[in-house]
Motif scaffolding. Structure first.
Motif, mmCIF file in Angstrom:
data_model
loop_
_atom_site.group_PDB
_atom_site.id
_atom_site.type_symbol
_atom_site.label_atom_id
_atom_site.label_comp_id
_atom_site.label_asym_id
_atom_site.label_seq_id
_atom_site.Cartn_x
_atom_site.Cartn_y
_atom_site.Cartn_z
ATOM 1 N N CYS A 7 0.840 -1.206 0.000
ATOM 2 C CA CYS A 7 0.000 0.000 0.000
ATOM 3 C C CYS A 7 0.867 1.244 0.000
ATOM 4 C CB CYS A 7 -0.915 0.000 1.220
ATOM 5 S SG CYS A 7 -1.989 1.426 1.291
ATOM 6 N N ILE A 8 0.544 2.177 -0.897
ATOM 7 C CA ILE A 8 1.303 3.415 -0.992
ATOM 8 C C ILE A 8 0.479 4.610 -0.519
ATOM 9 C CG2 ILE A 8 2.810 2.616 -2.829
ATOM 10 C CD1 ILE A 8 0.934 4.020 -4.801
ATOM 11 N N GLY A 9 -0.681 4.339 0.044
ATOM 12 C CA GLY A 9 -1.471 5.428 0.619
ATOM 13 C C GLY A 9 -2.018 6.401 -0.385
ATOM 14 N N CYS A 10 -2.370 5.924 -1.584
ATOM 15 C CA CYS A 10 -2.828 6.847 -2.620
ATOM 16 C C CYS A 10 -4.313 7.166 -2.491
ATOM 17 C CB CYS A 10 -2.561 6.261 -3.998
ATOM 18 S SG CYS A 10 -3.518 4.789 -4.376
ATOM 19 N N GLU A 11 -5.040 6.410 -1.688
ATOM 20 C CA GLU A 11 -6.456 6.661 -1.393
ATOM 21 C C GLU A 11 -7.365 6.453 -2.595
ATOM 22 O OE1 GLU A 11 -7.186 10.251 0.743
ATOM 23 O OE2 GLU A 11 -5.228 10.208 1.703
ATOM 24 N N LEU A 12 -6.887 5.764 -3.635
ATOM 25 C CA LEU A 12 -7.769 5.503 -4.768
ATOM 26 C C LEU A 12 -8.905 4.570 -4.362
ATOM 27 C CD1 LEU A 12 -5.442 5.086 -7.850
ATOM 28 C CD2 LEU A 12 -7.181 6.793 -7.496
ATOM 29 N N CYS A 13 -8.609 3.604 -3.484
ATOM 30 C CA CYS A 13 -9.650 2.681 -3.033
ATOM 31 C C CYS A 13 -10.743 3.427 -2.279
ATOM 32 C CB CYS A 13 -9.037 1.590 -2.172
ATOM 33 S SG CYS A 13 -7.921 2.218 -0.916
ATOM 34 N N ALA A 14 -10.312 4.369 -1.443
ATOM 35 C CA ALA A 14 -11.302 5.139 -0.691
ATOM 36 C C ALA A 14 -12.118 6.019 -1.622
ATOM 37 C CB ALA A 14 -10.615 5.985 0.371
ATOM 38 N N ALA A 15 -11.471 6.495 -2.698
ATOM 39 C CA ALA A 15 -12.184 7.371 -3.624
ATOM 40 C C ALA A 15 -13.223 6.601 -4.419
ATOM 41 C CB ALA A 15 -11.187 8.034 -4.567
ATOM 42 N N VAL A 16 -12.899 5.352 -4.770
ATOM 43 C CA VAL A 16 -13.790 4.610 -5.655
ATOM 44 C C VAL A 16 -14.885 3.890 -4.878
ATOM 45 C CG1 VAL A 16 -12.639 2.378 -5.718
ATOM 46 C CG2 VAL A 16 -13.690 3.264 -7.793
ATOM 47 N N VAL B 42 -8.392 5.927 4.429
ATOM 48 C CA VAL B 42 -6.946 5.795 4.256
ATOM 49 C C VAL B 42 -6.303 7.154 4.477
ATOM 50 C CG1 VAL B 42 -5.135 4.861 2.795
ATOM 51 C CG2 VAL B 42 -7.463 4.210 2.376
ATOM 52 N N ARG B 43 -5.190 7.132 5.122
ATOM 53 C CA ARG B 43 -4.342 8.307 5.184
ATOM 54 C C ARG B 43 -2.923 7.875 4.868
ATOM 55 N NH1 ARG B 43 -7.475 10.870 3.965
ATOM 56 N NH2 ARG B 43 -8.746 12.437 4.945
ATOM 57 N N GLY B 44 -2.293 8.557 3.948
ATOM 58 C CA GLY B 44 -0.911 8.245 3.601
ATOM 59 C C GLY B 44 0.044 9.094 4.414
ATOM 60 N N ALA B 45 1.286 8.617 4.489
ATOM 61 C CA ALA B 45 2.324 9.385 5.164
ATOM 62 C C ALA B 45 3.636 9.118 4.444
ATOM 63 C CB ALA B 45 2.435 9.004 6.636
ATOM 64 N N ASP B 46 4.616 10.015 4.636
ATOM 65 C CA ASP B 46 5.915 9.836 3.990
ATOM 66 C C ASP B 46 6.683 8.710 4.667
ATOM 67 O OD1 ASP B 46 5.524 11.764 2.133
ATOM 68 O OD2 ASP B 46 6.419 13.365 3.337
ATOM 69 N N GLY C 93 7.892 2.711 -2.057
ATOM 70 C CA GLY C 93 7.786 4.015 -2.699
ATOM 71 C C GLY C 93 8.101 5.154 -1.751
ATOM 72 N N GLU C 94 7.520 6.277 -2.087
ATOM 73 C CA GLU C 94 7.745 7.472 -1.294
ATOM 74 C C GLU C 94 6.791 7.536 -0.102
ATOM 75 O OE1 GLU C 94 7.345 12.188 -2.266
ATOM 76 O OE2 GLU C 94 7.873 10.832 -3.896
ATOM 77 N N ARG C 95 5.596 6.997 -0.314
ATOM 78 C CA ARG C 95 4.561 7.108 0.718
ATOM 79 C C ARG C 95 4.088 5.719 1.115
ATOM 80 N NH1 ARG C 95 2.338 11.948 2.373
ATOM 81 N NH2 ARG C 95 0.220 11.526 1.682
ATOM 82 N N PHE C 96 3.431 5.647 2.212
ATOM 83 C CA PHE C 96 2.837 4.379 2.633
ATOM 84 C C PHE C 96 1.502 4.661 3.302
ATOM 85 C CE2 PHE C 96 3.321 4.024 7.293
ATOM 86 C CZ PHE C 96 4.033 5.173 7.540
ATOM 87 N N GLY C 97 0.686 3.612 3.406
ATOM 88 C CA GLY C 97 -0.615 3.759 4.045
ATOM 89 C C GLY C 97 -0.439 3.832 5.556
ATOM 90 N N PHE C 98 -0.597 5.020 6.091
ATOM 91 C CA PHE C 98 -0.364 5.224 7.519
ATOM 92 C C PHE C 98 -1.568 4.729 8.333
ATOM 93 C CE2 PHE C 98 -0.530 8.345 11.115
ATOM 94 C CZ PHE C 98 0.496 7.778 11.826
ATOM 95 N N VAL C 99 -2.739 5.095 7.860
ATOM 96 C CA VAL C 99 -3.982 4.618 8.468
ATOM 97 C C VAL C 99 -4.745 3.873 7.382
ATOM 98 C CG1 VAL C 99 -6.144 5.285 9.571
ATOM 99 C CG2 VAL C 99 -4.083 6.574 10.034
#
Lengths: 194, 230
Positions: free
Chosen positions: B56-65, B73-77, B87-93
């Motif tokens: 999980c990269i925390g992009c929140e596409l799943c939450a959007a769809v 979802v909340r992403g963090a660095d 990657g650069e980010r990960f799923g923080f929550v």
């Protein structure tokens, strides 16, 4: 708190303990559901009663059309704002002891119908014992919920009831009621029913 | 009125007695489970790469769809010294409310890194609303790549091996000529999985653990109705 009379005034001794087990056993194995199918979840509820899944194995093959004869309400489907008073009335007409299973995500939280027409969770109207997730839940999920409810009846206490108002399944918390029954840490021992 | 007229009463039992000889169709659920279709949608899992990193990269596409708004979802660095995901980010929550989820698998299709897939588990129920909200700690697979077994879930032996049937059934770009092409990354504990069988007549049930539900149900109906009695 109201004065507690009846069985509660007895001391918890061997005889009443065994009597309590007998009462729980009989309640667990002869639970009669009321028909409260509201949407597509009712189709799965009917399938659970039919030969493939056969709720008669649990002693609950008779879906009572009259709430006076039922002690389990399976709210199957989305509850609209207009249906909510009817639901509460049917629940009030059922005799104690009574339980509620919220079947499906629409009944539990409104599900994908997050709008003004649908009650966002039937536990705002009646106290819910077990929530069955799924859209709709498969008959196995419903049977899992029923077995969880059986476990709750078996490990619960026979005289203490929930609050009359709908406030979710977690209302029978410890420390609310004085008496001979010892409060539980959790309302039910949750485990995989087998 | 002779005695034979009275005995006609027993003719009513003919159908009942005939049914006694038919095979039993009841599947006794707590003892055994019904086989699930190959692409059954159940409870989600959050996958990890073969080196143990989270997908999980925390992009929140799943939450959007999500049509039911059940995912949060909340992403963090990532910490550069000890990254959680490549990657650069990960799923923080990462939270899923199972009292809203309708198991449509749109999140699985939206996920760019195959981080979220659905297992076949459907036998679970809750006694409190708090249990129904699965956090990231409950959704992510364990060190052997298997989903975690929560106390209110009814997992059976071997059932936690098949966690991504629907993801492997669809080409990520949606084009039909990519059917059967492996376009996904490896999973922790499983490696790169083969494509889901059952498309265009290809079946590889051994590799994917699929069960032909039609064959199973055909075996349950009597011969005179075109079935095959076991």
């Amino acid at each position: 708190m109201a004065s507690w009379t009846g069985l509660e005034s007895l001391n918890h001794n061997f005889l009443t303990g065994k009597l309590e087990d007998l009462v729980k056993w009989s309640r667990e194995h002869s639970m009669w559901p009321a028909t409260f199918g509201l949407a597509c979840c009712a189709i799965e509820m009917m399938a659970a009663g039919a030969a493939d899944f056969d709720l008669a194995r649990f002693g609950m093959e008779v879906f009572r059309p009259s709430p006076r004869q039922a002690d389990l309400m399976i709210v199957a489907g989305r509850v609209s704002q207009k249906m909510a008073p009817v639901l509460r009335q049917v629940y009030d007409q059922m005799v104690e002891p009574k339980w509620v299973i919220s079947m499906g995500v629409c009944a539990s939280t409104g599900g994908m119908f997050n709008n003004y027409a649908i009650v966002q969770g039937v536990d705002q109207v009646v106290p819910v014992d077990v929530y069955a997730p799924g859209c709709p839940p498969s008959p196995q999920t419903l049977m899992h919920a029923i077995l969880t409810l059986h476990e709750k009846v078996r490990t619960g206490e026979i005289t203490r009831r929930r609050d009359a108002a709908g406030a979710g399944a977690g209302v029978d918390l410890a420390g609310e009621v004085p008496g001979w029954t010892q409060p539980l840490e959790r309302p039910v021992h949750i485990g995989t029913p087998r | 009125m002779g005695i034979f007229d009275d005995l006609r009463f027993f003719g009513g039992f003919k159908l009942t007695l005939k049914q006694v000889l038919e095979p039993r169709v009841t599947r006794e659920y707590p003892k055994e489970k019904q086989p699930k279709p190959p692409r059954a949608h159940g409870r989600h899992v959050l996958n990890r790469y073969e080196d143990g990193m989270e997908k999980c990269i925390g992009c929140e596409l799943c939450a959007a769809v999500c049509p039911a708004d059940c995912i949060y979802v909340r992403g963090a660095d990532n910490n550069p010294d000890a990254p959680t995901s490549p990657g650069e980010r990960f799923g923080f929550v990462y939270e899923i409310n199972y009292l809203r989820c309708i198991h449509c698998d749109l999140c699985v299709e939206a996920c760019p890194t195959e981080a979220i897939t659905e297992s076949k588990l459907f036998e679970f129920s809750f006694t409190s609303r708090a249990d129904a909200i699965y956090t990231k700690a409950e959704l992510v697979v364990d060190d052997e790549g298997r989903p975690q077994h929560l106390p209110w879930e009814d997992w059976r032996e071997g059932e936690d091996q098949h966690t991504s049937g629907w993801m492997r059934a669809t080409a990520p770009n949606g084009a039909a000529q990519y059917e059967g092409e492996v376009q996904w990354s490896g999973e922790l504990g499983h490696g790169v999985r083969p494509p889901e069988a059952g498309q265009s007549g290809r079946r590889d049930d051994e590799a994917t653990g699929n069960i032909s539900v039609r064959a199973v149900s055909r075996n349950k109906i009597p011969v005179r109705l075109g079935g095959k009695v076991r």
